[in-house]
Write a protein that holds these residues in place. Structure first.
Motif, PDB file in Angstrom:
ATOM      1  N   GLU A 187       2.671   8.353   4.294  1.00 14.76           N
ATOM      2  CA  GLU A 187       2.007   7.710   3.169  1.00 14.76           C
ATOM      3  C   GLU A 187       0.593   7.263   3.538  1.00 14.76           C
ATOM      4  O   GLU A 187      -0.316   7.334   2.713  1.00 14.76           O
ATOM      5  CB  GLU A 187       2.820   6.512   2.664  1.00 14.76           C
ATOM      6  N   LEU A 188       0.411   6.793   4.750  1.00 13.87           N
ATOM      7  CA  LEU A 188      -0.927   6.361   5.177  1.00 13.87           C
ATOM      8  C   LEU A 188      -1.898   7.530   5.290  1.00 13.87           C
ATOM      9  O   LEU A 188      -3.090   7.354   5.137  1.00 13.87           O
ATOM     10  CB  LEU A 188      -0.855   5.620   6.517  1.00 13.87           C
ATOM     11  N   ARG A 189      -1.370   8.717   5.555  1.00  9.74           N
ATOM     12  CA  ARG A 189      -2.240   9.909   5.690  1.00  9.74           C
ATOM     13  C   ARG A 189      -2.725  10.428   4.341  1.00  9.74           C
ATOM     14  O   ARG A 189      -3.668  11.197   4.282  1.00  9.74           O
ATOM     15  CB  ARG A 189      -1.480  11.015   6.413  1.00  9.74           C
TER      16      ARG A 189
ATOM     17  N   ASN B 223      -1.389  -4.294   9.790  1.00 12.85           N
ATOM     18  CA  ASN B 223      -2.406  -4.357   8.732  1.00 12.85           C
ATOM     19  C   ASN B 223      -1.770  -4.146   7.363  1.00 12.85           C
ATOM     20  O   ASN B 223      -2.137  -4.813   6.389  1.00 12.85           O
ATOM     21  CB  ASN B 223      -3.509  -3.327   8.974  1.00 12.85           C
ATOM     22  N   ALA B 224      -0.813  -3.215   7.283  1.00 16.42           N
ATOM     23  CA  ALA B 224      -0.123  -2.982   6.020  1.00 16.42           C
ATOM     24  C   ALA B 224       0.681  -4.217   5.615  1.00 16.42           C
ATOM     25  O   ALA B 224       0.736  -4.576   4.434  1.00 16.42           O
ATOM     26  CB  ALA B 224       0.788  -1.756   6.130  1.00 16.42           C
ATOM     27  N   CYS B 225       1.287  -4.875   6.593  1.00 20.31           N
ATOM     28  CA  CYS B 225       2.030  -6.110   6.299  1.00 20.31           C
ATOM     29  C   CYS B 225       1.085  -7.199   5.807  1.00 20.31           C
ATOM     30  O   CYS B 225       1.402  -7.920   4.849  1.00 20.31           O
ATOM     31  CB  CYS B 225       2.795  -6.578   7.540  1.00 20.31           C
TER      32      CYS B 225
ATOM     33  N   MET C 123      -7.278  -0.120   3.037  1.00 19.83           N
ATOM     34  CA  MET C 123      -6.412  -0.627   1.992  1.00 19.83           C
ATOM     35  C   MET C 123      -5.237   0.334   1.836  1.00 19.83           C
ATOM     36  O   MET C 123      -5.405   1.540   1.848  1.00 19.83           O
ATOM     37  CB  MET C 123      -7.181  -0.758   0.696  1.00 19.83           C
ATOM     38  N   ILE C 124      -4.059  -0.226   1.683  1.00 21.77           N
ATOM     39  CA  ILE C 124      -2.872   0.610   1.574  1.00 21.77           C
ATOM     40  C   ILE C 124      -2.495   0.814   0.115  1.00 21.77           C
ATOM     41  O   ILE C 124      -2.905   0.056  -0.759  1.00 21.77           O
ATOM     42  CB  ILE C 124      -1.691   0.001   2.349  1.00 21.77           C
ATOM     43  N   SER C 125      -1.704   1.853  -0.114  1.00 14.82           N
ATOM     44  CA  SER C 125      -1.317   2.178  -1.484  1.00 14.82           C
ATOM     45  C   SER C 125      -0.296   1.173  -2.014  1.00 14.82           C
ATOM     46  O   SER C 125       0.386   0.477  -1.261  1.00 14.82           O
ATOM     47  CB  SER C 125      -0.711   3.586  -1.529  1.00 14.82           C
ATOM     48  N   ASN C 126      -0.183   1.146  -3.320  1.00 11.42           N
ATOM     49  CA  ASN C 126       0.799   0.277  -3.957  1.00 11.42           C
ATOM     50  C   ASN C 126       2.222   0.668  -3.584  1.00 11.42           C
ATOM     51  O   ASN C 126       3.100  -0.188  -3.484  1.00 11.42           O
ATOM     52  CB  ASN C 126       0.629   0.286  -5.477  1.00 11.42           C
ATOM     53  N   GLU C 127       2.460   1.974  -3.370  1.00 12.85           N
ATOM     54  CA  GLU C 127       3.798   2.438  -2.991  1.00 12.85           C
ATOM     55  C   GLU C 127       4.204   1.843  -1.649  1.00 12.85           C
ATOM     56  O   GLU C 127       5.343   1.403  -1.465  1.00 12.85           O
ATOM     57  CB  GLU C 127       3.859   3.968  -2.926  1.00 12.85           C
ATOM     58  N   VAL C 128       3.269   1.813  -0.693  1.00 16.71           N
ATOM     59  CA  VAL C 128       3.562   1.243   0.624  1.00 16.71           C
ATOM     60  C   VAL C 128       3.799  -0.257   0.485  1.00 16.71           C
ATOM     61  O   VAL C 128       4.767  -0.796   1.041  1.00 16.71           O
ATOM     62  CB  VAL C 128       2.434   1.551   1.634  1.00 16.71           C
TER      63      VAL C 128
END
Length: 99
Positions: free
Chosen positions: A96-98, A30-32, A1-6
């Motif tokens: 950001e993903l890290r 996946n982020a998209c 799951m990605i952050s809200n910022e991304v």
């Protein structure tokens, strides 16, 4: 799951991310997907066009010139000669993903 910022950044227009490996491509797509974005063709971002895999380096972009909702892709040569106003968010995205 990605952050809200991304998610928030991907939902904005005029960005691009350079992908050097299939793994990086998968992370971007996946982020998209998590952000609700799709290809400009209307296909889900989980679908990877065969022509993308033929390229060694690609970029994924969301350019307001092409479509209000979708993402597109281009070769690395296109990335270097692109005259659009798309901001290169490659470093920021993977940092950001890290986190």
């Amino acid at each position: 799951m990605i952050s809200n910022e991304v998610k928030e950044r991907l939902l904005q227009k005029d960005w691009r991310v350079k992908c050097k490996t299939e793994h990086e491509l998968a992370l971007v797509l996946n982020a998209c997907l998590d952000s609700g974005l799709h290809w400009i063709s209307g296909d889900k971002a989980s679908f990877i066009p065969e022509s993308i895999l033929e390229e060694m380096l690609v970029f994924i972009a969301r350019d307001s010139i092409f479509d209000k909702q979708g993402i597109c892709w281009g070769s690395f040569e296109d990335f270097l000669t692109d005259n659009s106003d798309c901001e290169d968010i490659t470093n920021w995205f993977f940092e950001e993903l890290r986190k």
